[in-house]
Write a protein that holds these residues in place. Structure first.
Motif, PDB file in Angstrom:
ATOM      1  N   VAL A 137       8.927  15.183  -5.883  1.00 25.75           N
ATOM      2  CA  VAL A 137      10.032  14.243  -5.696  1.00 25.75           C
ATOM      3  C   VAL A 137       9.743  12.903  -6.342  1.00 25.75           C
ATOM      4  O   VAL A 137       8.617  12.601  -6.703  1.00 25.75           O
ATOM      5  CB  VAL A 137      10.320  13.999  -4.188  1.00 25.75           C
ATOM      6  N   GLN A 138      10.794  12.096  -6.427  1.00 22.98           N
ATOM      7  CA  GLN A 138      10.667  10.701  -6.837  1.00 22.98           C
ATOM      8  C   GLN A 138      11.006   9.858  -5.615  1.00 22.98           C
ATOM      9  O   GLN A 138      12.024  10.104  -4.958  1.00 22.98           O
ATOM     10  CB  GLN A 138      11.610  10.385  -7.992  1.00 22.98           C
ATOM     11  N   VAL A 139      10.142   8.898  -5.282  1.00 22.43           N
ATOM     12  CA  VAL A 139      10.340   8.069  -4.096  1.00 22.43           C
ATOM     13  C   VAL A 139      10.283   6.598  -4.466  1.00 22.43           C
ATOM     14  O   VAL A 139       9.661   6.221  -5.452  1.00 22.43           O
ATOM     15  CB  VAL A 139       9.281   8.372  -3.004  1.00 22.43           C
ATOM     16  N   GLU A 140      10.953   5.773  -3.654  1.00 14.61           N
ATOM     17  CA  GLU A 140      10.935   4.332  -3.846  1.00 14.61           C
ATOM     18  C   GLU A 140       9.939   3.693  -2.894  1.00 14.61           C
ATOM     19  O   GLU A 140       9.779   4.132  -1.759  1.00 14.61           O
ATOM     20  CB  GLU A 140      12.309   3.722  -3.581  1.00 14.61           C
ATOM     21  N   VAL A 141       9.305   2.644  -3.380  1.00 13.62           N
ATOM     22  CA  VAL A 141       8.454   1.804  -2.549  1.00 13.62           C
ATOM     23  C   VAL A 141       9.220   0.509  -2.327  1.00 13.62           C
ATOM     24  O   VAL A 141       9.741  -0.080  -3.277  1.00 13.62           O
ATOM     25  CB  VAL A 141       7.101   1.509  -3.235  1.00 13.62           C
ATOM     26  N   ALA A 193       9.418  -0.290  -6.662  1.00 11.86           N
ATOM     27  CA  ALA A 193       8.945   0.649  -7.677  1.00 11.86           C
ATOM     28  C   ALA A 193       9.398   2.054  -7.337  1.00 11.86           C
ATOM     29  O   ALA A 193       9.717   2.358  -6.186  1.00 11.86           O
ATOM     30  CB  ALA A 193       7.422   0.618  -7.758  1.00 11.86           C
ATOM     31  N   GLU A 194       9.406   2.893  -8.358  1.00  5.73           N
ATOM     32  CA  GLU A 194       9.656   4.314  -8.172  1.00  5.73           C
ATOM     33  C   GLU A 194       8.369   5.057  -8.492  1.00  5.73           C
ATOM     34  O   GLU A 194       7.729   4.798  -9.515  1.00  5.73           O
ATOM     35  CB  GLU A 194      10.784   4.793  -9.078  1.00  5.73           C
ATOM     36  N   VAL A 208       0.839  -1.191   0.000  1.00  7.01           N
ATOM     37  CA  VAL A 208       0.000   0.000   0.000  1.00  7.01           C
ATOM     38  C   VAL A 208       0.877   1.245   0.000  1.00  7.01           C
ATOM     39  O   VAL A 208       1.853   1.323   0.742  1.00  7.01           O
ATOM     40  CB  VAL A 208      -0.925   0.010   1.242  1.00  7.01           C
ATOM     41  N   VAL A 209       0.503   2.207  -0.827  1.00  2.71           N
ATOM     42  CA  VAL A 209       1.209   3.482  -0.839  1.00  2.71           C
ATOM     43  C   VAL A 209       0.547   4.383   0.194  1.00  2.71           C
ATOM     44  O   VAL A 209      -0.567   4.860  -0.009  1.00  2.71           O
ATOM     45  CB  VAL A 209       1.162   4.131  -2.238  1.00  2.71           C
ATOM     46  N   GLY A 210       1.222   4.565   1.302  1.00  2.00           N
ATOM     47  CA  GLY A 210       0.687   5.380   2.375  1.00  2.00           C
ATOM     48  C   GLY A 210       1.070   6.842   2.248  1.00  2.00           C
ATOM     49  O   GLY A 210       1.947   7.216   1.466  1.00  2.00           O
ATOM     50  N   GLN A 211       0.393   7.654   3.032  1.00  2.00           N
ATOM     51  CA  GLN A 211       0.689   9.090   3.054  1.00  2.00           C
ATOM     52  C   GLN A 211       2.122   9.330   3.512  1.00  2.00           C
ATOM     53  O   GLN A 211       2.746  10.301   3.101  1.00  2.00           O
ATOM     54  CB  GLN A 211      -0.293   9.826   3.964  1.00  2.00           C
ATOM     55  N   VAL A 266       3.132   5.907 -11.028  1.00  2.00           N
ATOM     56  CA  VAL A 266       4.055   4.775 -10.968  1.00  2.00           C
ATOM     57  C   VAL A 266       4.993   4.974 -12.153  1.00  2.00           C
ATOM     58  O   VAL A 266       4.626   4.726 -13.299  1.00  2.00           O
ATOM     59  CB  VAL A 266       3.318   3.425 -11.066  1.00  2.00           C
ATOM     60  N   SER A 267       6.192   5.482 -11.871  1.00  2.00           N
ATOM     61  CA  SER A 267       7.098   5.808 -12.979  1.00  2.00           C
ATOM     62  C   SER A 267       7.860   4.586 -13.486  1.00  2.00           C
ATOM     63  O   SER A 267       8.126   4.490 -14.683  1.00  2.00           O
ATOM     64  CB  SER A 267       8.068   6.922 -12.601  1.00  2.00           C
ATOM     65  N   GLU A 268       8.181   3.639 -12.588  1.00  2.03           N
ATOM     66  CA  GLU A 268       8.930   2.459 -13.029  1.00  2.03           C
ATOM     67  C   GLU A 268       8.837   1.342 -12.003  1.00  2.03           C
ATOM     68  O   GLU A 268       8.996   1.577 -10.807  1.00  2.03           O
ATOM     69  CB  GLU A 268      10.400   2.821 -13.240  1.00  2.03           C
ATOM     70  N   TRP A 269       8.544   0.130 -12.479  1.00  5.10           N
ATOM     71  CA  TRP A 269       8.679  -1.052 -11.630  1.00  5.10           C
ATOM     72  C   TRP A 269      10.127  -1.514 -11.721  1.00  5.10           C
ATOM     73  O   TRP A 269      10.690  -1.584 -12.813  1.00  5.10           O
ATOM     74  CB  TRP A 269       7.738  -2.171 -12.098  1.00  5.10           C
TER      75      TRP A 269
END
Length: 75
Positions: A43-47, A36-37, A4-7, A18-21
């Protein structure tokens, strides 16, 4: 387990792309591995994987997601 993408990941943003898996559907992942990014307007963040197992992607590259969205499942 749902990924889950949380706050906490998005910060003050209300959506992200979702820019890239960084992994492929059906592969084995380990806890803490970058999955994923996501790109917000700032900003760009990683999951990262919350657990280890086989991943099933739910969101596709280019999808716009909101906080609370499930982007993958790990079994």
């Amino acid at each position: 387990m749902d990924v889950v993408v949380g706050q906490d990941i998005l910060g003050s943003e209300t959506e992200a792309d979702v820019s890239e898996w960084l992994i492929e559907d059906g592969t084995q992942v380990t806890e803490g591995q970058a999955l994923a990014e996501l790109e917000t307007s700032k900003v760009q963040v990683e999951v990262v994987a919350p657990t280890s197992g086989t991943i099933t992607l739910v969101a596709a590259e280019g999808d716009v997601i909101e906080p609370g969205a499930v982007i993958a499942r790990i079994a």
